[in-house]
Write an enzyme that holds these catalytic residues in place. Structure first.
Site, mmCIF file in Angstrom:
data_model
loop_
_atom_site.group_PDB
_atom_site.id
_atom_site.type_symbol
_atom_site.label_atom_id
_atom_site.label_comp_id
_atom_site.label_asym_id
_atom_site.label_seq_id
_atom_site.Cartn_x
_atom_site.Cartn_y
_atom_site.Cartn_z
ATOM 1 N N ARG A 118 0.814 -1.236 0.000
ATOM 2 C CA ARG A 118 0.000 0.000 0.000
ATOM 3 C C ARG A 118 0.841 1.278 0.000
ATOM 4 N NH1 ARG A 118 -2.961 -2.995 3.902
ATOM 5 N NH2 ARG A 118 -4.619 -4.148 2.862
ATOM 6 N N LYS A 140 2.468 11.075 -11.450
ATOM 7 C CA LYS A 140 1.624 10.150 -12.220
ATOM 8 C C LYS A 140 2.411 8.870 -12.451
ATOM 9 C CE LYS A 140 -1.616 12.998 -14.803
ATOM 10 N NZ LYS A 140 -2.064 13.404 -16.152
ATOM 11 N N GLU A 182 7.779 17.378 -25.369
ATOM 12 C CA GLU A 182 7.135 17.775 -24.098
ATOM 13 C C GLU A 182 7.614 19.167 -23.674
ATOM 14 O OE1 GLU A 182 4.687 15.999 -22.953
ATOM 15 O OE2 GLU A 182 5.088 13.834 -23.069
ATOM 16 N N LYS A 224 5.973 22.622 -14.823
ATOM 17 C CA LYS A 224 5.296 21.405 -14.356
ATOM 18 C C LYS A 224 5.047 21.485 -12.860
ATOM 19 C CE LYS A 224 4.195 16.821 -14.663
ATOM 20 N NZ LYS A 224 4.257 15.585 -15.376
ATOM 21 N N GLU A 234 -5.388 16.405 -10.919
ATOM 22 C CA GLU A 234 -6.000 16.699 -12.222
ATOM 23 C C GLU A 234 -7.519 16.895 -12.153
ATOM 24 O OE1 GLU A 234 -4.056 14.872 -15.648
ATOM 25 O OE2 GLU A 234 -6.003 14.763 -16.634
ATOM 26 N N ARG A 238 -4.366 20.748 -14.503
ATOM 27 C CA ARG A 238 -3.351 19.739 -14.846
ATOM 28 C C ARG A 238 -3.695 19.035 -16.158
ATOM 29 N NH1 ARG A 238 0.102 15.451 -11.143
ATOM 30 N NH2 ARG A 238 1.288 14.670 -12.916
ATOM 31 N N ASN A 242 -1.938 17.618 -20.929
ATOM 32 C CA ASN A 242 -2.208 16.544 -21.884
ATOM 33 C C ASN A 242 -2.438 17.050 -23.307
ATOM 34 O OD1 ASN A 242 -2.067 14.236 -20.182
ATOM 35 N ND2 ASN A 242 -3.934 14.969 -19.208
ATOM 36 N N HIS A 245 -2.051 14.703 -26.212
ATOM 37 C CA HIS A 245 -1.945 13.334 -25.692
ATOM 38 C C HIS A 245 -3.135 12.450 -26.070
ATOM 39 C CE1 HIS A 245 1.415 15.027 -23.572
ATOM 40 N NE2 HIS A 245 1.653 13.928 -22.887
ATOM 41 N N HIS A 249 -1.960 9.281 -27.589
ATOM 42 C CA HIS A 249 -2.167 7.960 -26.974
ATOM 43 C C HIS A 249 -2.865 7.012 -27.951
ATOM 44 C CE1 HIS A 249 -1.851 9.556 -22.538
ATOM 45 N NE2 HIS A 249 -0.691 9.449 -23.140
ATOM 46 N N HIS A 262 6.654 7.810 -27.409
ATOM 47 C CA HIS A 262 5.615 8.628 -26.788
ATOM 48 C C HIS A 262 5.722 10.101 -27.245
ATOM 49 C CE1 HIS A 262 2.855 10.201 -23.777
ATOM 50 N NE2 HIS A 262 3.804 11.035 -23.368
HETATM 51 P P1 NAD Z 1 11.774 5.404 -22.250
HETATM 52 O O1 NAD Z 1 11.678 5.304 -20.798
HETATM 53 O O2 NAD Z 1 11.358 4.244 -23.065
HETATM 54 O O3 NAD Z 1 13.272 5.784 -22.607
HETATM 55 C C1 NAD Z 1 13.614 5.943 -23.950
HETATM 56 C C2 NAD Z 1 14.792 5.043 -24.371
HETATM 57 O O4 NAD Z 1 16.008 5.628 -23.928
HETATM 58 C C3 NAD Z 1 14.766 3.649 -23.790
HETATM 59 O O5 NAD Z 1 15.263 2.742 -24.730
HETATM 60 C C4 NAD Z 1 15.729 3.772 -22.615
HETATM 61 O O6 NAD Z 1 16.303 2.526 -22.234
HETATM 62 C C5 NAD Z 1 16.764 4.686 -23.173
HETATM 63 N N1 NAD Z 1 17.519 5.480 -22.223
HETATM 64 C C6 NAD Z 1 17.064 6.057 -21.090
HETATM 65 N N2 NAD Z 1 18.000 6.855 -20.576
HETATM 66 C C7 NAD Z 1 19.083 6.747 -21.377
HETATM 67 C C8 NAD Z 1 20.360 7.342 -21.371
HETATM 68 N N3 NAD Z 1 20.694 8.269 -20.472
HETATM 69 N N4 NAD Z 1 21.229 7.000 -22.339
HETATM 70 C C9 NAD Z 1 20.880 6.107 -23.296
HETATM 71 N N5 NAD Z 1 19.673 5.540 -23.378
HETATM 72 C C10 NAD Z 1 18.784 5.867 -22.420
HETATM 73 O O7 NAD Z 1 10.953 6.645 -22.812
HETATM 74 P P2 NAD Z 1 10.728 8.135 -22.278
HETATM 75 O O8 NAD Z 1 10.557 8.955 -23.482
HETATM 76 O O9 NAD Z 1 11.731 8.520 -21.273
HETATM 77 O O10 NAD Z 1 9.339 8.019 -21.500
HETATM 78 C C11 NAD Z 1 8.156 7.721 -22.180
HETATM 79 C C12 NAD Z 1 7.165 7.184 -21.180
HETATM 80 O O11 NAD Z 1 6.886 8.168 -20.194
HETATM 81 C C13 NAD Z 1 5.830 6.789 -21.790
HETATM 82 O O12 NAD Z 1 5.434 5.541 -21.301
HETATM 83 C C14 NAD Z 1 4.885 7.865 -21.298
HETATM 84 O O13 NAD Z 1 3.578 7.412 -21.176
HETATM 85 C C15 NAD Z 1 5.493 8.222 -19.980
HETATM 86 N N6 NAD Z 1 5.167 9.574 -19.507
HETATM 87 C C16 NAD Z 1 4.724 9.695 -18.236
HETATM 88 C C17 NAD Z 1 4.446 10.958 -17.730
HETATM 89 C C18 NAD Z 1 4.038 11.099 -16.305
HETATM 90 O O14 NAD Z 1 3.640 12.205 -15.915
HETATM 91 N N7 NAD Z 1 4.126 10.077 -15.507
HETATM 92 C C19 NAD Z 1 4.626 12.085 -18.539
HETATM 93 C C20 NAD Z 1 5.083 11.902 -19.826
HETATM 94 C C21 NAD Z 1 5.354 10.644 -20.309
HETATM 95 N N1 GLY Z 2 2.246 14.452 -18.293
HETATM 96 C C1 GLY Z 2 0.950 14.846 -17.824
HETATM 97 C C2 GLY Z 2 0.899 15.100 -16.359
HETATM 98 O O1 GLY Z 2 1.826 14.911 -15.625
HETATM 99 O O2 GLY Z 2 -0.113 15.496 -15.883
#
Ligand code: NAD
Ligand code: GLY
Length: 360
Positions: A118, A140, A182, A224, A234, A238, A242, A245, A249, A262
């Site tokens: 939890r 998130k 972003e 942010k 949200e 917030r 998106n 998005h 998505h 993404h």
């Molecule tokens: P990712 O985590 O897949 O990383 C991208 C690639 O880069 C991967 O292959 C990873 O292994 C590699 N990598 C990471 N750091 C590296 C480094 N320093 N050097 C070399 N390679 C490296 O993708 P991302 O773009 O970081 O994240 C996308 C994800 O984030 C999606 O799933 C999306 O839905 C999510 N997201 C979440 C939020 C949130 O608020 N929680 C906001 C935006 C996106």
């Molecule tokens: N990336 C959207 C949020 O954090 O709300």
């Protein structure tokens, strides 16, 4: 090093941004209350940055869990392997999970922290531009479902975010561009001055100029942090984060997770939102063209993929988290620097906008 704060009362936490933070003494330990630590990373990031992270954890009992790399693994099955490691090692409720990686690792490790016993402690160490400007901040967490992106998750804030900009040196160009999507988003939704700065400096970001990247990360995180502090769960503004998005998505789920990144899907989605905003008479043509031009200059897609029909887009968008009582609300622009969330459009205007978004 710059320190920003996400102001959430007793749950406030710092975002440390700077070059060479990984390995720095005294930065991580104050945010780890207990003895036990689980570092969650993936098979790409761990060989690069796990050892440096471990040097910051002396005196702790540290386990690690290395996941396969890719958006296609951001699911319940992979999440379960994190719980397996936690349980096999009898890690207790005072454990801290450290997410070391991009947004995929951050979202999955974050959800594991939110749900294991939890809730255990969480620290985010983002290593992609996208994670440093967006996903590591704000709490998130989620995994994907085959029928919808990020559909299973929780709001769960970390105790600290440590963004070492030196980790971006090893990031592939395509991933850097995905992060820039972003960054552009913040300018579009709420920071006109930043958008104007980006107009002058986008090529410097693509060329990885350190001072430009540092400025973009700081301004993005500031935006942010302000939005999250004002609307953590949200219920209002917030949702503006998106922008692009809902379309994006649909692209990710529709083409298969991992096909488009993404950030790429969000980039095309922001162009689609701009087209629709123009169709509704809210955004003039010059501004819509400026947006498309900047996104293209960042090396990102500006059109919807033809493989997804209008009908498929509508079907996938119908499970968006902004659907309320069966009505899809969209984030659109009524100026550069000013986004709104609205259901004030006719279904045929959405259909026309999707049609107009395919490459001519
Ligand atoms: P990712 O985590 O897949 O990383 C991208 C690639 O880069 C991967 O292959 C990873 O292994 C590699 N990598 C990471 N750091 C590296 C480094 N320093 N050097 C070399 N390679 C490296 O993708 P991302 O773009 O970081 O994240 C996308 C994800 O984030 C999606 O799933 C999306 O839905 C999510 N997201 C979440 C939020 C949130 O608020 N929680 C906001 C935006 C996106
Ligand atoms: N990336 C959207 C949020 O954090 O709300």
């Amino acid at each position: 090093m710059i320190t920003l704060t996400v102001d959430l009362g007793e749950r406030s936490y710092p975002i440390y941004i700077g070059k060479g933070l990984l390995g720095r003494d005294g930065l991580l330990l104050p945010h780890i209350p207990g003895k036990n630590v689980l570092v969650v990373s993936n098979e790409t990031v761990a060989p690069l940055y796990l050892d440096k992270t471990l040097t910051m954890l002396s005196g702790k009992r540290v386990e690690h869990c290395i996941l396969p790399d890719g958006e296609e693994y951001k699911n319940l099955q992979t999440l379960n392997t994190i719980y397996d490691v936690l349980l096999r090692n009898q890690l207790d409720r005072n454990t801290t999970i450290i997410a070391l990686g991009g947004g995929v690792i951050g979202d999955m490790a974050g959800f594991a922290a939110a749900s294991y016993q939890r809730g255990v402690h969480l620290v985010q160490i983002p290593t992609t531009l996208l994670a440093q400007v967006d996903s590591s901040v704000g709490g998130k967490t989620a995994v994907n479902h085959p029928l919808g992106k990020n559909m299973i998750g929780a709001f769960y804030q970390p105790r600290a975010v440590i963004a070492d900009t030196a980790t971006l040196d090893t990031l592939p160009d395509r991933e850097l561009s995905a992060g820039i999507a972003e960054v552009i988003k913040y300018g579009l939704i709420r920071d006109r001055l930043f958008f104007d700065w980006l107009s002058e400096n986008i090529a410097r970001l693509v060329a990885r100029e350190a001072d430009a990247l540092a400025h973009a990360i700081e301004v993005s995180c500031r935006n942010k942090a302000e939005v999250v502090a004002a609307d953590e769960k949200e219920s209002g503004q917030r949702a503006l984060l998106n922008l692009g998005h809902t379309f994006g998505h649909a692209i990710e789920a529709g083409l298969g997770y991992g096909c488009w990144l993404h950030g790429e899907a969000v980039a095309a989605g922001m162009c689609m939102a701009a087209i629709m905003s123009k169709k509704l008479g809210w955004l003039d043509s010059d501004d819509a063209d400026r947006i498309k031009g900047m996104i293209a200059q960042a090396g990102l897609p500006v059109n919807a993929p033809r493989e997804l029909s209008v009908e498929r887009f509508l079907e996938l968008m119908a499970v968006d988290k902004k659907v309320m009582d069966g009505v899809l609300r969209l984030v659109l622009l009524n100026a550069i620097g000013h986004a709104v969330i609205t259901d004030d459009y006719k279904p045929e205007q959405l259909v026309d906008s999707i049609r107009a978004s395919y490459e001519a």
